[in-house]
Enzyme design. Structure first.
Site, mmCIF file in Angstrom:
data_model
loop_
_atom_site.group_PDB
_atom_site.id
_atom_site.type_symbol
_atom_site.label_atom_id
_atom_site.label_comp_id
_atom_site.label_asym_id
_atom_site.label_seq_id
_atom_site.Cartn_x
_atom_site.Cartn_y
_atom_site.Cartn_z
ATOM 1 N N GLU A 168 0.805 -1.223 0.000
ATOM 2 C CA GLU A 168 0.000 0.000 0.000
ATOM 3 C C GLU A 168 0.842 1.280 0.000
ATOM 4 O O GLU A 168 0.852 2.041 0.986
ATOM 5 C CB GLU A 168 -0.975 -0.006 1.186
ATOM 6 C CG GLU A 168 -1.947 -1.176 1.132
ATOM 7 C CD GLU A 168 -2.973 -1.171 2.262
ATOM 8 O OE1 GLU A 168 -2.853 -0.361 3.192
ATOM 9 O OE2 GLU A 168 -3.927 -1.980 2.189
ATOM 10 N N GLU A 353 -5.673 -8.351 0.070
ATOM 11 C CA GLU A 353 -6.341 -8.070 1.348
ATOM 12 C C GLU A 353 -7.799 -7.735 1.069
ATOM 13 O O GLU A 353 -8.103 -6.981 0.139
ATOM 14 C CB GLU A 353 -5.744 -6.848 2.068
ATOM 15 C CG GLU A 353 -4.452 -7.091 2.778
ATOM 16 C CD GLU A 353 -3.925 -5.845 3.482
ATOM 17 O OE1 GLU A 353 -4.734 -4.998 3.926
ATOM 18 O OE2 GLU A 353 -2.698 -5.722 3.557
HETATM 19 O O1 IFM Z 1 -4.633 -3.355 8.858
HETATM 20 C C1 IFM Z 1 -4.509 -2.770 7.606
HETATM 21 C C2 IFM Z 1 -3.308 -3.333 6.877
HETATM 22 O O2 IFM Z 1 -2.129 -3.156 7.594
HETATM 23 C C3 IFM Z 1 -3.137 -2.665 5.539
HETATM 24 N N1 IFM Z 1 -4.372 -2.689 4.792
HETATM 25 C C4 IFM Z 1 -5.556 -2.275 5.448
HETATM 26 C C5 IFM Z 1 -5.731 -3.011 6.763
HETATM 27 C C6 IFM Z 1 -7.031 -2.572 7.457
HETATM 28 O O3 IFM Z 1 -7.015 -1.206 7.706
#
Ligand code: IFM
Length: 444
Positions: A168, A353
């Protein structure tokens, strides 16, 4: 409560996994790990709910074997984890053998259980020593990240299934240097634009190191934005285009087309580091796959009275998670189809994710989370629709394996498939974990 699909509905070889990140679960006080900017930011009043930090977290550092047994019992094919730069190099440059030994043990324990290790090199814990020299605002940081990549890959590269460079980059750069929501908590356009470039340069630098070491199956994990205008008014539509430039085109244009979006450079190019154009070939090296993290959509309205980017977010009408994020699986489908059609074509895509926070509690030894079961089900149905329409989807990782340290929100928000009691460190698989187990553990 069960899912509406099973593994058989997905193409052969489609990978189901669970994801975590080092600082959120390991316990940064163990194993001679160095201080990171998350430790110091959390130690500053007002930054993190409850002033929580990741010093103990889920104690995965000691309990990883138990956690990997849980992954195996759920029938997951893969585990997405990250290496902490501050653990591998506490001062940003000198190797901590205990840190590398830990990742060595971890990867062995993953493969011994027949699970595929999916490594992410950087998931946000910048060593404080690198923060001291300006962190992601300084061009030195991406170069040092190349050294960290080398140290990790020379130790565990022989056993990892795939590698992502950065998790990210939008959060690393924009959220942390423009919106002030994460360490180092800056709100400054010049800092943000420098970080927006240097994090891409860190990706390119790491890619080169990895390729030079003969490592394959390389990618990056992006949290692209799916933005929708608050109205059909021309100003809201224009603001949504800017949202798209900041969240999506900045990363996709630079990785896949070798340049940054013209509307961004026209607006804020004066804050970019000199000579950034010379880095674009490094940044746009070919990838083997792209990971996309998706949680919700953004609803955007124009804010012409404010400085650039002249926009604000608007709260949407849909049901929301504990984070206040709208549940909108259609956004995942639209985003994946768009990225496939506009940028990646035959390149495999992964959902790296996806998940939701919920105020989960244990009742009579059970943790029922029916809203999360439906959340996963609806998002995986969106993935199935993409596959049916020809998007080359290669896998899906639920976020997260465990309840964990949710950054500025501390331990209050629970994203886990497995409940963690932070007092006792007892793990209790939730109903959503059981739904995955039923759907995917047969005919692996
Ligand atoms: O917990 C985070 C993760 O570290 C990165 N992506 C989003 C998740 C939820 O906010």
């Amino acid at each position: 409560m069960a899912f509406s699909f099973t593994r058989q509905d997905f193409p052969e070889g489609f990978m189901f996994g669970a994801a975590t990140a080092a600082y959120q679960i390991e316990g940064s006080k163990f194993g001679k790990c160095g201080s990171s900017h998350w430790d110091t930011w959390a130690a500053t009043p007002g930054n993190v709910v409850g002033a929580d930090d990741g010093s103990v977290a889920c104690d995965h550092y000691h309990r990883y074997a138990e956690d990997l047994d849980i992954i195996k019992s759920g029938g997951f094919d893969a585990y997405r984890f990250s290496t902490s730069w501050a653990r591998v190099m506490p001062d940003g440059k000198t190797i901590n053998q205990d840190g590398l030994d830990y990742y060595d043990r971890l990867v062995d324990a993953i493969t011994e259980r027949g699970i595929k290790p999916n490594l992410t090199l950087y998931h946000w814990e910048l060593p404080s020593a690198m923060a001291d020299i300006g962190g992601w605002m300084n061009r030195e940081t991406p170069l040092r990240f190349g050294d960290m990549t080398r140290a990790v890959i020379e130790r565990i590269g022989d056993r990892v299934e795939r590698v992502a460079t950065i998790n990210e980059p939008w959060c690393v750069a924009w959220l942390s240097h423009f919106l002030g929501g994460q360490a180092p908590g800056l709100r400054d356009i010049r800092a943000a634009m420098r970080a927006m470039h240097h994090i891409q340069l860190a990706h390119g630098t790491a890619m080169q190191v990895l390729r030079d070491h003969g490592q394959d199956n390389l990618g990056i994990v992006l949290n692209l934005g799916h933005g929708e205008p608050a109205s059909q008014n021309a100003d809201d539509i224009a603001a949504t285009k800017t949202f798209d430039a900041i969240h999506t085109r900045w990363f996709m244009d630079s990785l896949f087309k070798g340049h940054y979006p013209k509307d961004m450079i026209d607006a804020v190019g004066q804050h970019m580091p000199d000579g950034y154009e010379n880095d674009m070939d490094l940044i746009s090296q070919p990838l083997d796959w792209l990971g996309i993290n998706y949680y919700t959509r953004g609803i955007v309205k124009a804010a012409p009275e404010q400085p650039w980017p002249h926009m604000d977010g608007v709260e949407g009408p849909l049901p929301k998670t504990q984070m206040g994020w709208e549940i909108y699986p259609e956004g995942l489908e639209m985003l994946l189809k768009r990225i496939h059609a506009e940028y990646t074509f035959d390149l495999p895509l992964m959902v790296t994710e996806n998940g939701m926070a919920n105020d989960d509690t244990i009742e009579n030894g059970r943790c029922d989370d029916p809203v999360r079961v439906k959340y996963f089900d609806d998002h995986l149905q969106a993935v199935l629709r993409c596959i049916a329409d020809g998007v080359p989807m290669q896998g899906y990782f639920g976020w997260s394996l465990l309840d964990n340290y949710e950054w500025a929100f501390g331990y209050e928000k629970r994203f886990g498939l497995v409940h963690v009691d932070y007092e006792t460190q007892v793990r209790t698989p939730k109903a959503s974990f059981e739904a995955f187990r039923q759907a995917i553990s047969t005919n692996r």
